[in-house]
Write a protein that holds these residues in place. Sequence first.
Motif, PDB file in Angstrom:
ATOM      1  N   LYS A 202      -0.142 -13.794  -2.830  1.00  0.00           N
ATOM      2  CA  LYS A 202      -0.467 -14.287  -3.681  1.00  0.00           C
ATOM      3  C   LYS A 202      -2.021 -13.128  -4.173  1.00  0.00           C
ATOM      4  CE  LYS A 202       1.402 -19.585  -4.069  1.00  0.00           C
ATOM      5  NZ  LYS A 202       1.085 -20.571  -4.065  1.00  0.00           N
ATOM      6  N   ARG A 203      -3.038 -12.897  -3.185  1.00  0.00           N
ATOM      7  CA  ARG A 203      -4.137 -12.091  -3.514  1.00  0.00           C
ATOM      8  C   ARG A 203      -3.786 -10.801  -4.213  1.00  0.00           C
ATOM      9  NH1 ARG A 203      -8.821 -13.018   0.473  1.00  0.00           N
ATOM     10  NH2 ARG A 203      -9.925 -11.536  -0.927  1.00  0.00           N
ATOM     11  N   ILE A 204      -2.838 -10.740  -2.868  1.00  0.00           N
ATOM     12  CA  ILE A 204      -2.653  -9.301  -3.753  1.00  0.00           C
ATOM     13  C   ILE A 204      -1.926  -9.168  -4.951  1.00  0.00           C
ATOM     14  CG2 ILE A 204      -0.595  -7.508  -2.413  1.00  0.00           C
ATOM     15  CD1 ILE A 204      -1.236  -8.208   0.028  1.00  0.00           C
ATOM     16  N   ALA A 205      -0.712 -10.600  -4.926  1.00  0.00           N
ATOM     17  CA  ALA A 205      -0.343 -10.060  -6.431  1.00  0.00           C
ATOM     18  C   ALA A 205      -1.225  -9.851  -7.391  1.00  0.00           C
ATOM     19  CB  ALA A 205       0.763 -11.202  -6.460  1.00  0.00           C
ATOM     20  N   LYS A 206      -2.331 -10.961  -7.538  1.00  0.00           N
ATOM     21  CA  LYS A 206      -3.594 -11.030  -8.183  1.00  0.00           C
ATOM     22  C   LYS A 206      -4.267 -10.064  -8.570  1.00  0.00           C
ATOM     23  CE  LYS A 206      -7.010 -14.223  -9.856  1.00  0.00           C
ATOM     24  NZ  LYS A 206      -8.159 -15.358  -9.342  1.00  0.00           N
ATOM     25  N   LYS A 207      -4.621  -8.909  -7.634  1.00  0.00           N
ATOM     26  CA  LYS A 207      -4.915  -7.585  -7.920  1.00  0.00           C
ATOM     27  C   LYS A 207      -4.285  -6.954  -8.586  1.00  0.00           C
ATOM     28  CE  LYS A 207      -8.599  -7.181  -5.934  1.00  0.00           C
ATOM     29  NZ  LYS A 207     -10.281  -6.899  -6.585  1.00  0.00           N
ATOM     30  N   VAL A 208      -2.988  -6.889  -8.346  1.00  0.00           N
ATOM     31  CA  VAL A 208      -1.831  -5.590  -8.621  1.00  0.00           C
ATOM     32  C   VAL A 208      -1.677  -7.522 -10.411  1.00  0.00           C
ATOM     33  CG1 VAL A 208       0.057  -5.603  -8.525  1.00  0.00           C
ATOM     34  CG2 VAL A 208       0.067  -5.617  -6.691  1.00  0.00           C
ATOM     35  N   LYS A 209      -1.883  -7.271 -10.005  1.00  0.00           N
ATOM     36  CA  LYS A 209      -1.397  -8.160 -12.100  1.00  0.00           C
ATOM     37  C   LYS A 209      -2.610  -7.688 -12.645  1.00  0.00           C
ATOM     38  CE  LYS A 209      -0.443 -12.260 -14.045  1.00  0.00           C
ATOM     39  NZ  LYS A 209       0.409 -13.445 -14.280  1.00  0.00           N
ATOM     40  N   ALA A 210      -3.635  -7.737 -12.691  1.00  0.00           N
ATOM     41  CA  ALA A 210      -4.993  -6.936 -13.330  1.00  0.00           C
ATOM     42  C   ALA A 210      -5.278  -5.982 -13.991  1.00  0.00           C
ATOM     43  CB  ALA A 210      -6.009  -7.460 -12.014  1.00  0.00           C
ATOM     44  N   GLY A 211      -4.188  -5.058 -13.213  1.00  0.00           N
ATOM     45  CA  GLY A 211      -3.396  -3.764 -14.111  1.00  0.00           C
ATOM     46  C   GLY A 211      -5.135  -3.070 -13.362  1.00  0.00           C
ATOM     47  N   PHE A 212      -5.442  -1.618 -13.995  1.00  0.00           N
ATOM     48  CA  PHE A 212      -5.996  -0.665 -13.511  1.00  0.00           C
ATOM     49  C   PHE A 212      -7.319  -0.838 -14.338  1.00  0.00           C
ATOM     50  CE2 PHE A 212      -8.523   3.499 -14.396  1.00  0.00           C
ATOM     51  CZ  PHE A 212      -7.523   4.288 -13.352  1.00  0.00           C
ATOM     52  N   LYS A 213      -8.541  -1.010 -12.970  1.00  0.00           N
ATOM     53  CA  LYS A 213      -9.294  -1.473 -13.191  1.00  0.00           C
ATOM     54  C   LYS A 213     -10.973  -0.659 -12.808  1.00  0.00           C
ATOM     55  CE  LYS A 213      -8.629  -5.900 -14.894  1.00  0.00           C
ATOM     56  NZ  LYS A 213      -9.035  -6.604 -15.947  1.00  0.00           N
ATOM     57  N   GLY A 214     -10.390   0.596 -12.400  1.00  0.00           N
ATOM     58  CA  GLY A 214     -11.097   1.390 -12.219  1.00  0.00           C
ATOM     59  C   GLY A 214     -10.350   2.261 -10.819  1.00  0.00           C
ATOM     60  N   TYR A 215     -11.913   2.905 -10.066  1.00  0.00           N
ATOM     61  CA  TYR A 215     -11.832   3.127  -9.036  1.00  0.00           C
ATOM     62  C   TYR A 215     -13.073   2.382  -7.978  1.00  0.00           C
ATOM     63  CZ  TYR A 215      -8.314   6.892 -10.140  1.00  0.00           C
ATOM     64  OH  TYR A 215      -7.514   7.739 -10.897  1.00  0.00           O
ATOM     65  N   PRO A 216     -12.216   2.282  -6.462  1.00  0.00           N
ATOM     66  CA  PRO A 216     -11.536   2.693  -5.595  1.00  0.00           C
ATOM     67  C   PRO A 216     -10.448   2.046  -5.928  1.00  0.00           C
ATOM     68  CG  PRO A 216     -13.868   1.753  -4.959  1.00  0.00           C
ATOM     69  CD  PRO A 216     -13.775   1.382  -6.070  1.00  0.00           C
ATOM     70  N   LEU A 217      -9.239   3.139  -5.800  1.00  0.00           N
ATOM     71  CA  LEU A 217      -7.960   2.249  -5.648  1.00  0.00           C
ATOM     72  C   LEU A 217      -7.472   2.167  -4.241  1.00  0.00           C
ATOM     73  CD1 LEU A 217      -5.846   3.565  -8.643  1.00  0.00           C
ATOM     74  CD2 LEU A 217      -4.805   3.962  -6.224  1.00  0.00           C
ATOM     75  N   ILE A 218      -6.415   1.480  -4.340  1.00  0.00           N
ATOM     76  CA  ILE A 218      -5.849   0.605  -3.243  1.00  0.00           C
ATOM     77  C   ILE A 218      -3.991   0.800  -3.628  1.00  0.00           C
ATOM     78  CG2 ILE A 218      -4.943  -0.488  -1.721  1.00  0.00           C
ATOM     79  CD1 ILE A 218      -7.861   0.583  -0.456  1.00  0.00           C
ATOM     80  N   ASN A 219      -3.531   2.019  -3.132  1.00  0.00           N
ATOM     81  CA  ASN A 219      -1.941   1.732  -3.501  1.00  0.00           C
ATOM     82  C   ASN A 219      -0.814   1.227  -2.268  1.00  0.00           C
ATOM     83  OD1 ASN A 219       0.306   2.635  -5.112  1.00  0.00           O
ATOM     84  ND2 ASN A 219       0.650   4.884  -3.963  1.00  0.00           N
ATOM     85  N   ILE A 220       0.188  -0.312  -3.234  1.00  0.00           N
ATOM     86  CA  ILE A 220       0.335  -0.457  -1.173  1.00  0.00           C
ATOM     87  C   ILE A 220       2.381   0.322  -1.954  1.00  0.00           C
ATOM     88  CG2 ILE A 220       1.035  -2.585   0.265  1.00  0.00           C
ATOM     89  CD1 ILE A 220      -1.484  -3.427  -1.412  1.00  0.00           C
ATOM     90  N   ILE A 221       1.706   0.521  -0.732  1.00  0.00           N
ATOM     91  CA  ILE A 221       4.029   1.636  -0.650  1.00  0.00           C
ATOM     92  C   ILE A 221       5.051   0.883   0.310  1.00  0.00           C
ATOM     93  CG2 ILE A 221       5.311   3.247  -0.625  1.00  0.00           C
ATOM     94  CD1 ILE A 221       2.235   5.010  -1.393  1.00  0.00           C
ATOM     95  N   TYR A 222       5.700   0.045   0.273  1.00  0.00           N
ATOM     96  CA  TYR A 222       7.045  -0.186   1.061  1.00  0.00           C
ATOM     97  C   TYR A 222       7.578   0.854   1.027  1.00  0.00           C
ATOM     98  CZ  TYR A 222       4.387  -4.454   0.501  1.00  0.00           C
ATOM     99  OH  TYR A 222       3.399  -5.001   0.771  1.00  0.00           O
ATOM    100  N   GLN A 223       8.558   0.701   2.733  1.00  0.00           N
ATOM    101  CA  GLN A 223       8.977   1.716   3.017  1.00  0.00           C
ATOM    102  C   GLN A 223       9.945   1.610   4.475  1.00  0.00           C
ATOM    103  OE1 GLN A 223       6.898   5.646   4.061  1.00  0.00           O
ATOM    104  NE2 GLN A 223       6.333   6.335   2.096  1.00  0.00           N
ATOM    105  N   GLY A 224      11.090   2.617   4.226  1.00  0.00           N
ATOM    106  CA  GLY A 224      12.186   1.737   4.993  1.00  0.00           C
ATOM    107  C   GLY A 224      13.506   2.516   5.500  1.00  0.00           C
ATOM    108  N   LYS A 225      13.872   2.169   6.036  1.00  0.00           N
ATOM    109  CA  LYS A 225      15.837   3.139   6.331  1.00  0.00           C
ATOM    110  C   LYS A 225      16.429   2.054   5.263  1.00  0.00           C
ATOM    111  CE  LYS A 225      14.764   3.775  11.869  1.00  0.00           C
ATOM    112  NZ  LYS A 225      14.904   3.085  12.793  1.00  0.00           N
TER     113      LYS A 225
END
Length: 94
Positions: free
Chosen positions: A8-31
Amino acid sequence: MNLDKSKKRIAKKVKAGFKGYPLINIIYQGKTADIAEEVVVEFIFEEGAEAQQEKFKSTADARQDEVIQTALIKIIDRADASTVTESDDVIVVN
Protein backbone atom coordinates in the motif's frame (compact mmCIF):
# COMPACT_ATOMS: atom_id res chain seq x y z
CA MET A 1 6.32 -4.36 8.25
CA ASN A 2 3.67 -6.66 6.85
CA LEU A 3 3.20 -7.34 3.13
CA ASP A 4 -0.10 -5.48 2.70
CA LYS A 5 1.22 -2.37 4.43
CA SER A 6 4.37 -2.35 2.29
CA LYS A 7 2.43 -2.79 -0.94
CA LYS A 8 0.00 0.00 0.00
CA ARG A 9 2.85 2.42 0.79
CA ILE A 10 4.53 1.68 -2.53
CA ALA A 11 1.22 2.02 -4.42
CA LYS A 12 0.53 5.38 -2.74
CA LYS A 13 3.94 6.74 -3.83
CA VAL A 14 3.42 5.43 -7.39
CA LYS A 15 -0.09 6.89 -7.58
CA ALA A 16 1.23 10.35 -6.58
CA GLY A 17 2.91 10.63 -9.99
CA PHE A 18 6.04 12.55 -10.93
CA LYS A 19 7.14 14.88 -8.13
CA GLY A 20 10.72 15.45 -9.24
CA TYR A 21 14.00 13.81 -8.31
CA PRO A 22 15.34 11.62 -6.75
CA LEU A 23 13.39 8.94 -8.60
CA ILE A 24 13.06 5.23 -7.78
CA ASN A 25 11.92 2.89 -10.55
CA ILE A 26 10.82 -0.63 -9.55
CA ILE A 27 10.95 -3.23 -12.34
CA TYR A 28 9.73 -6.81 -11.90
CA GLN A 29 11.32 -9.49 -14.08
CA GLY A 30 10.87 -13.23 -14.48
CA LYS A 31 11.11 -16.21 -16.81
CA THR A 32 7.35 -15.99 -17.35
CA ALA A 33 4.86 -13.13 -17.11
CA ASP A 34 3.19 -14.81 -14.13
CA ILE A 35 5.99 -14.85 -11.55
CA ALA A 36 8.43 -12.03 -10.77
CA GLU A 37 11.60 -13.82 -9.72
CA GLU A 38 13.71 -10.66 -9.70
CA VAL A 39 13.22 -7.03 -8.78
CA VAL A 40 15.43 -4.33 -10.26
CA VAL A 41 15.44 -1.06 -8.34
CA GLU A 42 16.78 1.91 -10.28
CA PHE A 43 17.77 5.08 -8.45
CA ILE A 44 18.13 8.31 -10.43
CA PHE A 45 19.39 11.25 -8.38
CA GLU A 46 18.73 14.03 -10.88
CA GLU A 47 17.60 14.55 -14.45
CA GLY A 48 20.18 13.25 -16.90
CA ALA A 49 22.06 11.26 -14.25
CA GLU A 50 22.91 7.64 -14.85
CA ALA A 51 20.68 5.16 -13.03
CA GLN A 52 22.16 3.12 -10.20
CA GLN A 53 20.70 -0.38 -9.90
CA GLU A 54 20.16 -2.89 -7.15
CA LYS A 55 18.66 -6.34 -7.75
CA PHE A 56 16.75 -8.70 -5.49
CA LYS A 57 16.07 -12.33 -6.36
CA SER A 58 13.32 -14.55 -5.04
CA THR A 59 12.49 -18.22 -5.36
CA ALA A 60 8.79 -17.33 -5.40
CA ASP A 61 6.94 -14.23 -6.64
CA ALA A 62 8.89 -11.19 -5.42
CA ARG A 63 5.69 -9.12 -5.48
CA GLN A 64 4.39 -11.34 -2.66
CA ASP A 65 7.66 -11.55 -0.72
CA GLU A 66 7.34 -9.59 2.53
CA VAL A 67 11.11 -9.22 2.98
CA ILE A 68 11.62 -7.78 -0.51
CA GLN A 69 8.63 -5.43 -0.30
CA THR A 70 9.82 -4.16 3.10
CA ALA A 71 13.31 -3.63 1.66
CA LEU A 72 11.80 -1.58 -1.18
CA ILE A 73 10.08 0.69 1.36
CA LYS A 74 13.35 1.16 3.24
CA ILE A 75 15.17 2.03 0.00
CA ILE A 76 12.48 4.58 -0.92
CA ASP A 77 12.60 6.14 2.55
CA ARG A 78 16.40 6.25 2.78
CA ALA A 79 16.73 7.76 -0.69
CA ASP A 80 14.07 10.32 0.22
CA ALA A 81 12.59 9.61 -3.23
CA SER A 82 10.25 12.28 -4.54
CA THR A 83 8.95 10.00 -7.30
CA VAL A 84 8.41 6.25 -7.41
CA THR A 85 7.44 4.33 -10.54
CA GLU A 86 6.65 0.63 -10.76
CA SER A 87 6.23 -1.74 -13.70
CA ASP A 88 2.65 -2.94 -14.06
CA ASP A 89 3.64 -6.27 -15.55
CA VAL A 90 6.46 -8.75 -15.18
CA ILE A 91 9.07 -8.26 -17.89
CA VAL A 92 10.01 -11.66 -19.35
CA VAL A 93 13.76 -12.25 -19.45
CA ASN A 94 15.68 -15.37 -20.42
